[in-house]
Each structure stands twice: as C-alpha cells, then as structure tokens.
Write a protein that holds these residues in place. Structure first.
Motif, PDB file in Angstrom:
ATOM      1  N   LYS A  40       0.762  -1.181   0.005  1.00 11.14           N
ATOM      2  CA  LYS A  40      -0.133  -0.046  -0.093  1.00 11.14           C
ATOM      3  C   LYS A  40       0.622   1.191  -0.113  1.00 11.14           C
ATOM      4  O   LYS A  40       0.499   2.107  -0.802  1.00 11.14           O
ATOM      5  CB  LYS A  40      -0.864  -0.262   1.323  1.00 11.14           C
ATOM      6  N   SER A  41       1.659   1.266   0.816  1.00  7.72           N
ATOM      7  CA  SER A  41       2.537   2.710   1.292  1.00  7.72           C
ATOM      8  C   SER A  41       3.517   2.707  -0.129  1.00  7.72           C
ATOM      9  O   SER A  41       3.569   3.976  -0.778  1.00  7.72           O
ATOM     10  CB  SER A  41       3.552   2.443   2.296  1.00  7.72           C
ATOM     11  N   THR A  42       3.972   1.474  -0.688  1.00  3.54           N
ATOM     12  CA  THR A  42       4.661   1.534  -1.911  1.00  3.54           C
ATOM     13  C   THR A  42       3.909   2.361  -3.098  1.00  3.54           C
ATOM     14  O   THR A  42       4.570   3.135  -3.956  1.00  3.54           O
ATOM     15  CB  THR A  42       5.441   0.476  -2.462  1.00  3.54           C
ATOM     16  N   MET A  63      -2.778   5.934   7.260  1.00  5.48           N
ATOM     17  CA  MET A  63      -3.709   5.696   8.355  1.00  5.48           C
ATOM     18  C   MET A  63      -2.471   5.168   9.612  1.00  5.48           C
ATOM     19  O   MET A  63      -2.774   5.414  10.832  1.00  5.48           O
ATOM     20  CB  MET A  63      -4.497   4.379   8.049  1.00  5.48           C
ATOM     21  N   ASP A  64      -1.402   4.873   9.236  1.00  5.68           N
ATOM     22  CA  ASP A  64      -0.288   4.365  10.251  1.00  5.68           C
ATOM     23  C   ASP A  64      -0.054   5.569  11.209  1.00  5.68           C
ATOM     24  O   ASP A  64       0.704   5.241  12.201  1.00  5.68           O
ATOM     25  CB  ASP A  64       0.611   3.950   9.816  1.00  5.68           C
ATOM     26  N   GLY A  65      -0.161   6.663  10.869  1.00  7.03           N
ATOM     27  CA  GLY A  65       0.013   7.896  11.792  1.00  7.03           C
ATOM     28  C   GLY A  65      -0.880   7.751  13.020  1.00  7.03           C
ATOM     29  O   GLY A  65      -0.565   8.428  14.044  1.00  7.03           O
ATOM     30  N   ASP A 113       6.818   6.782  12.216  1.00  7.28           N
ATOM     31  CA  ASP A 113       8.105   6.352  12.090  1.00  7.28           C
ATOM     32  C   ASP A 113       8.675   4.999  12.454  1.00  7.28           C
ATOM     33  O   ASP A 113       8.468   4.671  13.762  1.00  7.28           O
ATOM     34  CB  ASP A 113       8.964   7.524  12.829  1.00  7.28           C
ATOM     35  N   ARG A 114       8.785   4.003  11.370  1.00  5.66           N
ATOM     36  CA  ARG A 114       9.051   2.593  11.537  1.00  5.66           C
ATOM     37  C   ARG A 114      10.351   2.447  12.483  1.00  5.66           C
ATOM     38  O   ARG A 114      10.435   1.492  13.266  1.00  5.66           O
ATOM     39  CB  ARG A 114       9.233   1.981  10.286  1.00  5.66           C
ATOM     40  N   SER A 115      11.376   3.369  12.468  1.00  2.00           N
ATOM     41  CA  SER A 115      12.407   3.222  13.059  1.00  2.00           C
ATOM     42  C   SER A 115      12.340   3.595  14.629  1.00  2.00           C
ATOM     43  O   SER A 115      13.014   2.834  15.547  1.00  2.00           O
ATOM     44  CB  SER A 115      13.705   3.920  12.670  1.00  2.00           C
ATOM     45  N   THR A 135      -4.913   8.633   0.906  1.00  2.00           N
ATOM     46  CA  THR A 135      -4.754   7.723   2.270  1.00  2.00           C
ATOM     47  C   THR A 135      -4.551   6.190   2.445  1.00  2.00           C
ATOM     48  O   THR A 135      -5.280   5.590   1.252  1.00  2.00           O
ATOM     49  CB  THR A 135      -5.913   8.209   3.170  1.00  2.00           C
ATOM     50  N   GLU A 136      -3.936   5.641   2.980  1.00  2.00           N
ATOM     51  CA  GLU A 136      -3.641   4.321   2.907  1.00  2.00           C
ATOM     52  C   GLU A 136      -3.391   3.535   4.296  1.00  2.00           C
ATOM     53  O   GLU A 136      -2.894   4.153   5.224  1.00  2.00           O
ATOM     54  CB  GLU A 136      -2.402   4.072   2.022  1.00  2.00           C
ATOM     55  N   GLY A 137      -4.184   2.331   4.358  1.00  2.00           N
ATOM     56  CA  GLY A 137      -3.951   1.475   5.622  1.00  2.00           C
ATOM     57  C   GLY A 137      -4.562   0.289   5.504  1.00  2.00           C
ATOM     58  O   GLY A 137      -5.370   0.124   4.560  1.00  2.00           O
TER      59      GLY A 137
HETATM   60 MG   LIG Z   1       2.428   0.681   4.772  1.00  2.00          MG
END
Ligand SMILES: [Mg+2]
Ligand SMILES: Nc1ncnc2c1ncn2[C@@H]1O[C@H](COP(=O)(O)OP(=O)(O)OP(=O)(O)O)[C@@H](O)[C@H]1O
Length: 214
Positions: A40-42, A63-65, A113-115, A135-137
C-alpha cells in the motif's frame, strides 16, 4: 460488477480515475487498503508521483500515523498485537479525513516512524491547494464503528492485492530489517499479522476496485 467482486484496475487507470474525479470537485480523497505488506505505502508513493507528473498537487496521508503510542499499548498489554484494529486511534483518523474534506486551511497529519515505532504529530502538511489526498492503511474498509466512518469520506477506495506468499516474505524481511530475529519475524508475520490480514481480506468487497501489484 457484483457485490464482493470489485473490478481490476491498473495504476494508469487509477491515475485516470483521480483526474476524472477532480472534474467534479476541487479535492479528491482516495483510499488504498490491503493486507499487511501488500504494498500500500509503495503504491501510494507511486500513484502520488504519477499524479504529480500530471500536474495534480498530491499528498499521502497514512492511517499508520494513528498508531496508539507504545507507552499506551504497553500499559494495556497490547504490545504483542500492535497493528490490530484496536491499537489505532480510529476515531481520530476519521476526524482527520473529515477535516481533509471540509476544512479550508492547512491541515497537519501525523506519520508513523518505523525506526522509532511511534507516530509523530504534525509531520505531513496538507495545504489548501492540495487536490489529491491519498490515504492508505489496513483498516479503511472495516465493518463497524468507528472504522465504518472512513468509507463515506473517500471518493475512491481501492484494494491493493499482492500474491500472499510474496506478501508474507516481504513482511518477514521487513520485521528483520527493523531488528527482529528471523524466528520473531516469522512468528509475528504468521501470528498477529496474519489475523489482521484475514480481517482486511474480509473488507475487500467494499472496495470500488482492486489493484494487483507484484
Ligand atoms: Mg504501509
Ligand atoms: N513492487 C515491489 N517490489 C519490491 N518490493 C516491494 C514492492 N512493493 C513493496 N515492496 C516491499 O514490500 C514491503 C511492503 O511494502 P509496503 O510497505 O509498501 O506495504 P504496506 O502494504 O504499506 O505494508 P503495511 O501494511 O505494513 O504498512 C516493503 O519492504 C517494500 O519495500
């Protein structure tokens, strides 16, 4: 097309759909959903680039935010199921989408932030001139409140689908990349991530189209 069997769409057709939707309104909200690591993010980044190349001012709002803070998850014993629907501020996400639809000024969105494994507030600027918000999630098309508040706020809702074996391999690779051992990564991918994937798959029929990615 019948209920539960959305049409297939190419990336080029998705860009055409954004352009067509913009003929009817000044801002279009397009949602991408799909199982964990479906791409999705890609794809959101690729679509945004293609839309910008057509002269459309475009921003991606994930959506990950809306992941709850790690401290909150730990306090509730939800750390091991991070990524499940109840580990997000879903109502906050719906409220942000509503603001993105109706508010005339700049709206700031959070990003994950994945890190750090944490969301950061005020990270993404959506100025009044933005025409396309992607928007994606995982949970854009889930049934039941508060997630069912998302779909009516989207002009377009697409389901991103990758071959399941490839998707799981990418998921495991990403977990390892962010510091998990091979066995932790595999457990996570085949455990909590797979349960989440089943929930997402059940929402596929509510998409207006499916975009297959490799
Ligand atoms: Mg993603
Ligand atoms: N077309 C591709 N070719 C190679 N690798 C890809 C491709 N698309 C995605 N990936 C890789 O697969 C992984 C998952 O992709 P991505 O992060 O876009 O998925 P996602 O659906 O946003 O995942 P999540 O649900 O966890 O947010 C990433 O590591 C990404 O780099």
């Amino acid at each position: 097309m019948t209920a539960g069997t959305p049409a297939l769409l190419t990336v080029d057709e998705a860009v055409d759909a954004l352009r067509a939707a913009l003929r009817r309104r000044t801002r279009v909200l397009a949602g991408l959903t799909g199982a964990p690591a479906a791409g999705k993010s890609t794809l959101a980044a690729r679509l945004a680039e293609a839309a910008e190349a057509c002269g459309l001012r475009t921003v991606v709002v994930p959506m990950d935010g809306f992941h709850l803070a790690q401290e909150v998850l730990d306090a509730r014993g939800w750390g091991s199921v991070k990524g499940a629907p109840h580990t997000f501020d879903a109502a906050g996400y719906v409220a942000l989408l509503r603001r993105l639809r109706g508010e005339p000024g700049t709206v700031w969105a959070p990003e994950f932030d994945r890190s750090l494994e944490q969301a950061i507030a005020g990270a993404i600027e959506v100025g009044p001139q933005v025409q396309v918000v992607i928007t994606e999630g995982n949970y854009l098309l889930l049934d039941g409140p508060p997630w069912d508040g998302v779909r009516p706020l989207l002009d377009l809702a697409w389901y991103v689908e990758a071959p399941d074996e490839l998707r799981r391999q990418r998921l495991i690779a990403r977990h390892e990349h962010y510091g998990r051992s091979r066995s932790e990564a595999t457990d996570r991918a085949l455990g909590t991530d797979e349960r989440n994937a089943a929930l997402v798959r059940a929402s596929r029929g509510r998409a207006s189209a499916v975009i297959r990615v490799e």
